[in-house]
Structures are given as structure tokens and as C-alpha cells.
Design a protein around this motif. Structure first.
Motif, mmCIF file in Angstrom:
data_model
loop_
_atom_site.group_PDB
_atom_site.id
_atom_site.type_symbol
_atom_site.label_atom_id
_atom_site.label_comp_id
_atom_site.label_asym_id
_atom_site.label_seq_id
_atom_site.Cartn_x
_atom_site.Cartn_y
_atom_site.Cartn_z
ATOM 1 N N LEU A 113 30.426 -17.535 21.400
ATOM 2 C CA LEU A 113 30.478 -17.758 21.900
ATOM 3 C C LEU A 113 31.159 -15.987 23.545
ATOM 4 O O LEU A 113 30.744 -15.987 24.398
ATOM 5 N N LEU A 114 32.005 -15.380 22.222
ATOM 6 C CA LEU A 114 32.395 -14.043 23.090
ATOM 7 C C LEU A 114 31.659 -12.979 22.685
ATOM 8 O O LEU A 114 31.906 -11.860 23.687
ATOM 9 N N LEU A 115 30.692 -12.864 21.723
ATOM 10 C CA LEU A 115 29.434 -11.730 22.175
ATOM 11 C C LEU A 115 27.838 -12.116 22.150
ATOM 12 O O LEU A 115 27.177 -11.479 22.568
ATOM 13 N N ALA A 116 28.232 -13.453 23.383
ATOM 14 C CA ALA A 116 27.172 -14.112 23.820
ATOM 15 C C ALA A 116 26.631 -12.431 24.741
ATOM 16 O O ALA A 116 25.307 -12.850 24.924
ATOM 17 N N ALA A 117 27.040 -11.703 25.422
ATOM 18 C CA ALA A 117 26.787 -10.862 26.290
ATOM 19 C C ALA A 117 26.123 -9.874 25.585
ATOM 20 O O ALA A 117 24.868 -9.798 25.646
ATOM 21 N N PRO A 118 26.719 -9.145 24.315
ATOM 22 C CA PRO A 118 26.017 -7.593 23.595
ATOM 23 C C PRO A 118 24.710 -8.839 23.020
ATOM 24 O O PRO A 118 23.809 -7.577 23.038
ATOM 25 N N LEU A 121 21.983 -8.709 25.398
ATOM 26 C CA LEU A 121 21.838 -7.347 25.285
ATOM 27 C C LEU A 121 20.498 -6.375 24.502
ATOM 28 O O LEU A 121 19.693 -6.102 23.983
ATOM 29 N N PHE A 122 21.629 -7.094 22.530
ATOM 30 C CA PHE A 122 20.459 -6.220 21.234
ATOM 31 C C PHE A 122 19.345 -7.448 21.224
ATOM 32 O O PHE A 122 18.859 -5.778 20.802
ATOM 33 N N THR A 123 18.864 -8.920 21.178
ATOM 34 C CA THR A 123 18.055 -9.220 21.020
ATOM 35 C C THR A 123 16.618 -8.920 21.889
ATOM 36 O O THR A 123 15.918 -9.149 21.383
ATOM 37 N N PHE A 124 17.328 -8.627 23.201
ATOM 38 C CA PHE A 124 16.571 -9.523 24.353
ATOM 39 C C PHE A 124 15.983 -7.820 25.300
ATOM 40 O O PHE A 124 15.560 -8.105 26.079
ATOM 41 N N GLY A 125 17.174 -6.744 25.015
ATOM 42 C CA GLY A 125 17.305 -5.889 25.478
ATOM 43 C C GLY A 125 17.589 -5.766 27.263
ATOM 44 O O GLY A 125 17.894 -4.929 27.714
ATOM 45 N N GLY A 132 22.483 -18.783 27.808
ATOM 46 C CA GLY A 132 21.849 -19.016 25.909
ATOM 47 C C GLY A 132 22.217 -18.967 24.802
ATOM 48 O O GLY A 132 23.028 -19.640 24.429
ATOM 49 N N TYR A 133 23.106 -17.841 24.394
ATOM 50 C CA TYR A 133 23.638 -18.001 23.893
ATOM 51 C C TYR A 133 25.082 -18.338 23.480
ATOM 52 O O TYR A 133 26.021 -18.755 22.277
ATOM 53 N N ALA A 134 25.725 -18.474 24.693
ATOM 54 C CA ALA A 134 27.570 -18.845 25.763
ATOM 55 C C ALA A 134 27.258 -20.533 24.934
ATOM 56 O O ALA A 134 28.117 -21.249 24.205
ATOM 57 N N LEU A 135 25.896 -21.341 24.916
ATOM 58 C CA LEU A 135 25.547 -22.939 25.094
ATOM 59 C C LEU A 135 25.005 -22.809 23.606
ATOM 60 O O LEU A 135 25.234 -23.854 22.535
#
Length: 453
Positions: A113-118, A121-125, A132-135
Motif C-alpha cells: 500500500l505504501l509503495l504503490a506510487a514508486p 513509476l518503476f514498472t510503467f514509467g 492499482g497497486y494500492a488495491l
């Protein structure tokens, strides 16, 4: 065939057969997903699943592996001397593992949940997949609990229960995920992952409770008793975490330099070889590793078991790989879709590398079962880094070059572990093993040449 060979062969074929049924069910699911979502949808699914697996393996501190070692040792002791004291020790080992797994499942969910933003950025640029990662975060916790219960079953040597829960979990994927893909298309990738991991967790918990009633504790002294398990597990998780970082880095590179279409093709080729053609390796973690742990202090039995497992692996995997190389032009359109025919050269050349993997894996489990964390970490660290040759392999040879790179990586890893096992563990590998490996390699390369000219 003596008793030792019979036992290894029986366990390997049992779980190889179970894995075969799993594969048939997965193939049906993959076929439908390929048709409904196409390569782009499969690419998105692979990135989400790889990220989930990365965080899951990074935050469970390797308890799904180190926990097996502790419980298997206690199980062997109780089997040899069935006393109330030994049973109490076994109960305590199971309780401590389950308690740590529950805590780490919550931790993994929070980390995702906490790393959703990075992660986005890492996987999709960009930050388009933050939500999506938060869910996705609950799926990390579900996976940790599921693997923890499977570890309990492995340590208790409940082979039948493991086989049953494995089949049921895979069978549940069809009615759970396919309707979502059908009605929602690519937007259903994330909900399908969440629902499937949640259902798998509940099914596994039911089997775990039936085998050994669920029991947890948050008492400090009980949790502290799991320190040795955490120490070995930490080495495992760092090793496996690095491997998943490399896999994710390869997928991210392909995504950022090419497209999700290529990611989907590469992932489909990787799955068809490493997962489907390598199904005979399933028995090693389920049966071979716990048995090896139980006799690890008996040098003669230990070394004998390692060499016999390698011989059985070669005997079983060589014919499977031969058929795989020959039939892949028909299997890929049948099992996936005509859109995936580009991966045929990749999976044909990658299949050769699985013969090397048949020799490598029994040795790496030896290092883990003996508690030699330094050697285990070194081997896995090198094995993760040398996988990066997939990137130059793709640059210079496309998907075929990526497959050739995977085969070269497996060859290098095999030579490394053979040297370590011979020098450090004084294992003398039989002539029968070397002859079998040499003949199998010659046959595979000949078949490959004839099939691709």
C-alpha cells in the motif's frame, strides 16, 4: 530399482502428476485469458502478479521455506520417538510459524500500500497505476497466509493434503477469474487476482485446520523462539527477493523499451518452459526437501539421496523436454493462441536449459536443508544476477535470444553448484548420473537441431 529409488520416483511422479493436472487446468485458463485479453492483458497480469510475488517473498522473511525445515525436523523426531514431549515441541513449532506468518501478512499488505506510487513509476514509467497497486495490497497478505499453511503441511509430511489443496486451488481459478475477464476485459485483471488469492487462502486454511488445528500466539517469549527460523528465512527472502527484482526489471525493461505485447509474449514463453515443462521439479520442494532435512546429519544418507534425486530428475525430464521441443509448434497455438506463435523459437531453446536445472535444484536444497545460509545465498545471488543476460539476449536475438540466455544461465548455475557440492560437501556424483546427463543433452540438442532446421 531399490527402495530409495522407488520412494523418490513415487514422490516425484505423484507430484509431477498433480502438477500435470494443475497444468491442464492452468492451460484451459491461460487459453481463455489469451483469447479474451490478448498479449497486452497477459502482460499487465504478469506485471501485477510478479509485483505481488516480489512483495510477498520480500516481506514473509522466507518462513514458507525455513518454517518447513523446523517443522520437518520436529516431525521426524516425533515419528522416531512418539512421546508427549516431542508432540508438544511439534505443536509449538507449528504455532510459532503460523503466528509469524499472520504478522508478516499484515506487514506485506501495508508495504504494498505504501509503495504503490514508486511501484507504478518503476514498472510503467508513470503514476497511472498507483490505485492499482494500492488495491493489489490485500493479495500480498492472502499469498503470505496461503504459503504459510502450505509450509505447515509440507513440514508435517501431509503429501496427500498438499496434492488435494493444490488441485482445488487451481481448479477454483477458472470459475473465479474467467467470468471477470469476460465481462470486464483488461480492467478485470486486478479484481481477478484479488478474488483468486483470497479464495486460495480460505481453501488452504481449511485444509491446514483439518490437518493440524489452527492456533496462534502473540506472546513475546513464543515469538522470540522463532529467531533461528527467521535468520535462515531472512537469507532465503533476500535471495528470492533479488530474483524477483531481476525478473521484474526484465519485464519493466521490455515494457518501457518495447510494449506490453512483448512482455506478454516473453512471460508466456517463460511460463510454458519453466513452469509447464519443469513440472517434475514440483516434488522436490514438497517431498525431497523435508526428507533431506530429516536426514541431513547422516552424511552417507544425505549424499546418497541428493545423487539419486538428480538421476530420477534426469530420467523423467529428458523425455518430457524432447516432446516439448518437437510439439511446441502445435502446442502454442493450441494452448494459447495463434497470436503467441512468436514464442515458439524461445521455448524450444529454453527447454534445453531445464536439463541443467534438473541437476542444479537438488544441490541448492542441500545447502538450505543443512542450514548453510552463506552458500545458499551466494548461489542464489549469482543465479539472480546472471539472469540479467536475458536483456542483451533479447537486444541481439529477440525472444529467441532471451531463451538462449536463459539456457546459458542454467548451464552456468549447474556448473557452479556441482563444484560447490563436490568441494564443500564431498559429494561423489555417480558415473550413471554423468552418462545420463550427457546422453540426454546430446539427444536434446540433436532433436532441437532437427526440429528447427
Amino acid at each position: 530399482m531399490n527402495t530409495a529409488y522407488k520412494n523418490i520416483f513415487k514422490a516425484t511422479t505423484l507430484f509431477g502428476g498433480v502438477q500435470g493436472l494443475n497444468i491442464l487446468l492452468n492451460l484451459a485458463r491461460t487459453k481463455l485469458v489469451a483469447v479474451i485479453l490478448g498479449p497486452a492483458g497477459m502482460g499487465l497480469n504478469s506485471i501485477y502478479n510478479e509485483t505481488r510475488e516480489l512483495i510477498h517473498t520480500s516481506t514473509n522473511i522466507g518462513l514458507d521455506v525455513s518454517g518447513v525445515r523446523d517443522i520437518a525436523t520436529a516431525t521426524e523426531k516425533h515419528t522416531q520417538h512418539p512421546t508427549a514431549e516431542n508432540m508438544a515441541i511439534l505443536d509449538d513449532k507449528v504455532r510459532v510459524l503460523r503466528s509469524w506468518v499472520l504478522l508478516l501478512a499484515a506487514f506485506g499488505t501495508l508495504v504494498c500500500l505504501l509503495l504503490a506510487a514508486p511501484l507504478s513509476l518503476f514498472t510503467f514509467g508513470d503514476y497511472s497505476h498507483v490505485w492499482g497497486y494500492a488495491l493489489l495490497s490485500p493479495a500480498v497478505g492472502f499469498s503470505t497466509v496461503t504459503c504459510g499453511e502450505i509450509a505447515v503441511l509440507k513440514g508435517l509430511r501431509r503429501l496427500k493434503a498438499i496434492a488435494q489443496v493444490s488441485l482445488i486451488n487451481v481448479a477454483a481459478a477458472l470459475p473465479v477469474s474467467i467470468p471477470i475477464y469476460y465481462f470486464w476485459g483488461i480492467d478485470g485483471v486486478l479484481p481477478a487476482i484479488l478474488l483468486f488469492t483470497g479464495v486460495s487462502m480460505l481453501i488452504t486454511l481449511l485444509y491446514g485446520h483439518h490437518t493440524h488445528p489452527l492456533s496462534y500466539t502473540l506472546q513475546k517469549e513464543c515469538l522470540v523462539s522463532g529467531r533461528p527460523m527467521l535468520h535462515i528465512g531472512l537469507v532465503v527472502v533476500i535471495s528470492e527477493g533479488l530474483a524477483h527484482v531481476v525478473i521484474l526489471a526484465i519485464q519493466s525493461y521490455l515494457n518501457n523499451t518495447t510494449s506490453l505485447h512483448i512482455v506478454g509474449l516473453y512471460n508466456a514463453g517463460y511460463i510454458m518452459t519453466m513452469t509447464y515443462a519443469g513440472m517434475v521439479f514440483t516434488a522436490m520442494e514438497t517431498d525431497y526437501y523435508p526428507r533431506l532435512t530429516g536426514i541431513i546429519n547422516n552424511i552417507k544418507q544425505r549424499n546418497d539421496l541428493v545423487t539419486k534425486q538428480i538421476e530420477i530428475n534426469i530420467l523423467l525430464v529428458a523425455p518430457l523436454l524432447t516432446a516439448f521441443i518437437i510439439l511446441s509448434p502445435w502446442l502454442v497455438p493450441l494452448l494459447l493462441d495463434s497470436k503467441f506463435e512468436e514464442i515458439i523459437p524461445m521455448i524450444q531453446v529454453t527447454a534445453i536449459g531445464l536439463l541443467f536445472r534438473a541437476v542444479t535444484l537438488p544441490n541448492t536444497f542441500l545447502y538450505l536443508a543443512s542450514g548453510n545460509s552463506k552458500i545458499y545465498f551466494t548461489v542464489n545471488f549469482i543465479g539472480a544476477l546472471d539472469m540479467l543476460i536475458v536483456i542483451p539476449g533479447y537486444i541481439y536475438g529477440g525472444l529467441w535470444g532471451a531463451g538462449l540466455a536463459l539456457t546459458i544461465q542454467n548451464l552456468f548455475d549447474m556448473l557452479l553448484v556441482l563444484c560447490i557440492s563436490r568441494c564443500y560437501y564431498k559429494i561423489t556424483f555417480s558415473k550413471r548420473m554423468f552418462y545420463g546427463a550427457a546422453i540426454s543433452l546430446l539427444a536434446l540438442t540433436t532433436i532441437y537441431y532437427l526440429a528447427t532446421i
